[in-house]
Scaffold this active site. Structure first.
Site, PDB file in Angstrom:
ATOM      1  N   CYS A  86       0.868  -1.181   0.000  1.00 52.88           N
ATOM      2  CA  CYS A  86       0.000   0.000   0.000  1.00 52.88           C
ATOM      3  C   CYS A  86       0.903   1.228   0.000  1.00 52.88           C
ATOM      4  O   CYS A  86       1.620   1.470   0.972  1.00 52.88           O
ATOM      5  CB  CYS A  86      -0.918  -0.006   1.217  1.00 52.88           C
ATOM      6  SG  CYS A  86      -1.991   1.441   1.310  1.00 52.88           S
ATOM      7  N   ASN A  88       0.201   4.559  -0.033  1.00 50.30           N
ATOM      8  CA  ASN A  88      -0.145   5.542   0.988  1.00 50.30           C
ATOM      9  C   ASN A  88       0.129   4.990   2.375  1.00 50.30           C
ATOM     10  O   ASN A  88       0.598   5.694   3.269  1.00 50.30           O
ATOM     11  CB  ASN A  88      -1.619   5.935   0.872  1.00 50.30           C
ATOM     12  CG  ASN A  88      -1.897   6.825  -0.323  1.00 50.30           C
ATOM     13  OD1 ASN A  88      -1.107   7.689  -0.661  1.00 50.30           O
ATOM     14  ND2 ASN A  88      -3.038   6.609  -0.964  1.00 50.30           N
ATOM     15  N   CYS A 228      -5.283   6.029  -3.607  1.00 55.09           N
ATOM     16  CA  CYS A 228      -4.583   4.731  -3.572  1.00 55.09           C
ATOM     17  C   CYS A 228      -3.184   4.978  -4.097  1.00 55.09           C
ATOM     18  O   CYS A 228      -3.011   5.322  -5.275  1.00 55.09           O
ATOM     19  CB  CYS A 228      -5.313   3.700  -4.424  1.00 55.09           C
ATOM     20  SG  CYS A 228      -4.406   2.139  -4.629  1.00 55.09           S
ATOM     21  N   THR A 230      -0.354   3.042  -4.642  1.00 54.02           N
ATOM     22  CA  THR A 230       0.139   2.206  -5.736  1.00 54.02           C
ATOM     23  C   THR A 230      -0.727   2.397  -6.980  1.00 54.02           C
ATOM     24  O   THR A 230      -0.232   2.303  -8.106  1.00 54.02           O
ATOM     25  CB  THR A 230       0.158   0.723  -5.328  1.00 54.02           C
ATOM     26  OG1 THR A 230      -1.131   0.330  -4.841  1.00 54.02           O
ATOM     27  CG2 THR A 230       1.218   0.468  -4.263  1.00 54.02           C
TER      28      THR A 230
END
Length: 290
Positions: A86, A88, A228, A230
């Site tokens: 992830c 973030n 998001c 990625t």
């Protein structure tokens, strides 16, 4: 017997997480417990959980621990399912480590273990920057159908340690009109599912050497999120792929929760994708698990 645990709430451009410190790996959260903690009505609320655990205290962190990495980000989606990575989340994870004094990022880059391998994080003008490593563009398109969206649209598969499908839309009106309350359907369905990004290029696409796009995303195991990390990287990579060899290696991506930066420098003999953006801790407390 009920168990009380400490937590901190944090977010990166609105992509929010319940951070659970568990340095020695003593907690064993079930999928149901994760789902309740992430529930926005009956729990704390979040797009996922970041368990802060030493790499040597979790089986998935064995390789990271062997390479000298101290901390592993055990990321779980809001439905309790495990996720590889992830973008973030790893910035929020590092922000937590720095704020509680468990790690330092200013003197040297900080390496964090994830299920997608070890990721390196540094300070940046936007907050923190994470090196997501190399990426892969899938050879075959995937058809993406949204509820009420008419004919399916082609999307390109981009793997940045976790799977994504990116769909180009012609204008902001279509982007804003998407119904992402229901999960988009993919054909063929990737074996592990995928996060799905819908992107619109700015006009002009490139300004002062930086590519610019807007994006919305549906995350597997979560639903639509404000951001998001990625997915932002995958969206920039997809548009760069479509634009061809003249496309820039620096991108600014607007999501509902804010703006993130993406760049694609050469690292050694390979080209990596790096994601930068803010990371915010909101509040801390305790919660009792049923």
């Amino acid at each position: 017997m009920p168990q009380t645990i400490a937590f901190t709430k944090g977010h990166g451009t609105g992509n929010d997480f319940v951070i659970v410190p568990d340095p020695d790996g003593a907690l064993d959260l079930s999928d149901d417990q994760v789902a309740v903690l992430c529930d926005r009505r009956f729990g704390i609320g979040g797009d996922g959980i970041l368990r802060v655990v030493r790499a040597g205290s979790i089986d998935d962190g064995a390789d990271a621990a062997a390479s000298g990495v101290e901390w592993f980000m055990d990321y779980r989606n809001a439905d309790g399912s495990q996720a590889e990575m992830c973008g973030n989340g790893v910035r929020v994870f590092v922000r937590y480590l720095v704020d509680v004094g468990w790690a330092e990022v200013d003197a040297a880059p900080l390496r964090i273990g994830t299920r997608a391998g070890v990721k390196t994080v540094t300070r940046s003008d936007l907050g923190f920057e994470v090196d997501l490593g190399t990426w892969r563009v899938e050879a075959d398109d995937v058809l993406v159908r949204t509820r009420g969206g008419g004919a399916p649209r082609p999307g390109v598969g981009i793997d940045v340690g976790n799977p994504h499908v990116v769909v180009a839309l012609p204008d902001d009106r279509e982007l804003e009109g998407l119904d992402l309350a229901a999960q988009p359907q993919l054909h063929p369905e990737p074996p592990a599912g995928a996060n799905i990004e819908f992107v619109v290029p700015a006009d002009p696409l490139v300004h002062e050497g930086v590519g610019r796009i807007r994006m919305r995303v549906f995350e597997r195991g979560v639903g639509e999120t404000l951001s998001c990390g990625t997915g932002v990287a995958a969206a920039a990579l997809a548009v760069r792929h479509w634009a061809g060899s003249a496309a820039p290696d620096r991108w600014s991506v607007d999501v509902p929760g804010g703006t993130l930066g993406v760049r694609m420098p050469e690292v050694g003999a390979e080209r990596h994708v790096l994601l930068s953006g803010p990371a915010t801790l909101v509040y801390s407390g305790e919660v009792t698990l049923a």
